[in-house]
Write an enzyme that holds these catalytic residues in place. Structure first.
Site, PDB file in Angstrom:
ATOM      1  N   VAL A  33       0.950  -1.216  -0.044  1.00 37.33           N
ATOM      2  CA  VAL A  33      -0.088  -0.016   0.014  1.00 37.33           C
ATOM      3  C   VAL A  33       0.877   1.235  -0.072  1.00 37.33           C
ATOM      4  O   VAL A  33       0.575   2.078  -0.468  1.00 37.33           O
ATOM      5  CB  VAL A  33      -0.970   0.233   1.185  1.00 37.33           C
ATOM      6  N   ASP A  34       2.138   1.235   0.568  1.00 35.07           N
ATOM      7  CA  ASP A  34       3.019   2.377   0.508  1.00 35.07           C
ATOM      8  C   ASP A  34       3.521   2.734  -0.664  1.00 35.07           C
ATOM      9  O   ASP A  34       3.347   4.029  -1.188  1.00 35.07           O
ATOM     10  CB  ASP A  34       4.044   2.060   1.558  1.00 35.07           C
ATOM     11  N   SER A 117      -0.019  -3.809   8.759  1.00 37.28           N
ATOM     12  CA  SER A 117       0.658  -4.847   9.163  1.00 37.28           C
ATOM     13  C   SER A 117       0.374  -5.930   8.607  1.00 37.28           C
ATOM     14  O   SER A 117       1.103  -7.086   9.058  1.00 37.28           O
ATOM     15  CB  SER A 117       0.862  -4.752  10.741  1.00 37.28           C
ATOM     16  N   GLY A 119       0.184  -7.203   5.544  1.00 36.40           N
ATOM     17  CA  GLY A 119       0.975  -7.788   4.190  1.00 36.40           C
ATOM     18  C   GLY A 119       2.212  -8.193   4.515  1.00 36.40           C
ATOM     19  O   GLY A 119       2.312  -9.284   5.471  1.00 36.40           O
ATOM     20  N   VAL A 120       3.085  -7.539   4.128  1.00 42.39           N
ATOM     21  CA  VAL A 120       4.552  -8.136   4.290  1.00 42.39           C
ATOM     22  C   VAL A 120       5.102  -8.118   5.934  1.00 42.39           C
ATOM     23  O   VAL A 120       5.827  -9.022   6.207  1.00 42.39           O
ATOM     24  CB  VAL A 120       5.853  -7.260   3.543  1.00 42.39           C
ATOM     25  N   TYR A 121       4.322  -7.379   6.735  1.00 46.68           N
ATOM     26  CA  TYR A 121       4.859  -7.447   8.130  1.00 46.68           C
ATOM     27  C   TYR A 121       4.185  -8.568   8.994  1.00 46.68           C
ATOM     28  O   TYR A 121       4.436  -8.983  10.121  1.00 46.68           O
ATOM     29  CB  TYR A 121       4.318  -5.996   8.866  1.00 46.68           C
TER      30      TYR A 121
END
Ligand code: ADP
Length: 169
Positions: A33-34, A117, A119-121
Site C-alpha cells: 500500500v505504501d 501490518s 501484508g509483508v509485516y
C-alpha cells in the site's frame, strides 16, 4: 458517533480527508500500500516525508495528499509480526490511536485505514482486524471532528472478516 464501515477498494482512489499509509520507519516508500500511495500522490509526498525524519513503530505523522484525491496522508508504522509476544498488539493499537489523534488535531472529518501490518509485516489478519475495529471504535466515541471512518479492504476475504466483526453487537 461517526459512521464506521468496511469497503473493498484501492485506498489511493478514495475521496476522503485523510488516508492512512502503512509505511516503514524510513517513511521513504516501499511496497504494498505504501508504494501505491507514493505512486498516486506523486514525488512531492516523498519530499514531504524526507522532512519528517522517519517514524517509529506505533507512531503516526501527517502530510498533505498532493496528487491524491485525499487531502492528507497519515503515515504510521505498524509492528513486524514476530510471533505475538513482542508487544505487536500494543504497537498496532498505538498506530490506530495515534492516527485518530492526529486526525482530530487536524480537523479531519473522514479517514480511511488500510489493514496495517497484515501484508509483508505478517500480522495475523483476524487479530489485526479486531484490534483495528475495537481501537478505532473506542477512540472515536464522542468525537466532534471525525464523521466517517472507512476500513479499506483490498480483498474480498479481508472485507468479509471486517464486516463480520463490525456486525457483532
Ligand atoms: P505492511 O508492511 O504494514 O504489512 P502492506 O502494504 O504489505 O503493509 O499490507 C498492508 C495491507 O494493505 C494488506 O492487507 C494489503 O492487502 C493492503 N493493500 C495493499 N495495497 C493496497 C491498496 N492499494 N489499497 C488498500 N489496501 C492495500
Amino acid at each position: 458517533m461517526p459512521t464506521i464501515q468496511a469497503i473493498l477498494a484501492d485506498i489511493t482512489t478514495l475521496d476522503v480527508d485523510a488516508i492512512v499509509n502503512a509505511a516503514n520507519e524510513s517513511l521513504l516508500g516501499g511496497g504494498g500500500v505504501d508504494g501505491a500511495i507514493h505512486r498516486a500522490a506523486g514525488p512531492r509526498l516523498l519530499d514531504a516525508c524526507r522532512a519528517l525524519g522517519g517514524c517509529k513503530p506505533g507512531q503516526a505523522k501527517i502530510t498533505p495528499g498532493f496528487d491524491l484525491r485525499a487531502r492528507h496522508v497519515i503515515a504510521t508504522v505498524g509492528p513486524v509480526w514476530r510471533g505475538g509476544d513482542r508487544g505487536e498488539a500494543e504497537v498496532l493499537r498505538s498506530c490506530y490511536l495515534q492516527c485518530i489523534e492526529l486526525a482530530e488535531a487536524n480537523g479531519i472529518a473522514s479517514i480511511a485505514f488500510p489493514a496495517i501490518s497484515t501484508g509483508v509485516y505478517g500480522f495475523p489478519k483476524k487479530q489485526a482486524a479486531e484490534i483495528a475495529i475495537q481501537t478505532v471504535s473506542h477512540a472515536v466515541e464522542g468525537t466532534a471532528v471525525i464523521a466517517e471512518v472507512v476500513f479499506c479492504c483490498f480483498s474480498q476475504p479481508d472485507l468479509d472478516q471486517y464486516r463480520s466483526i463490525l456486525m457483532q453487537p
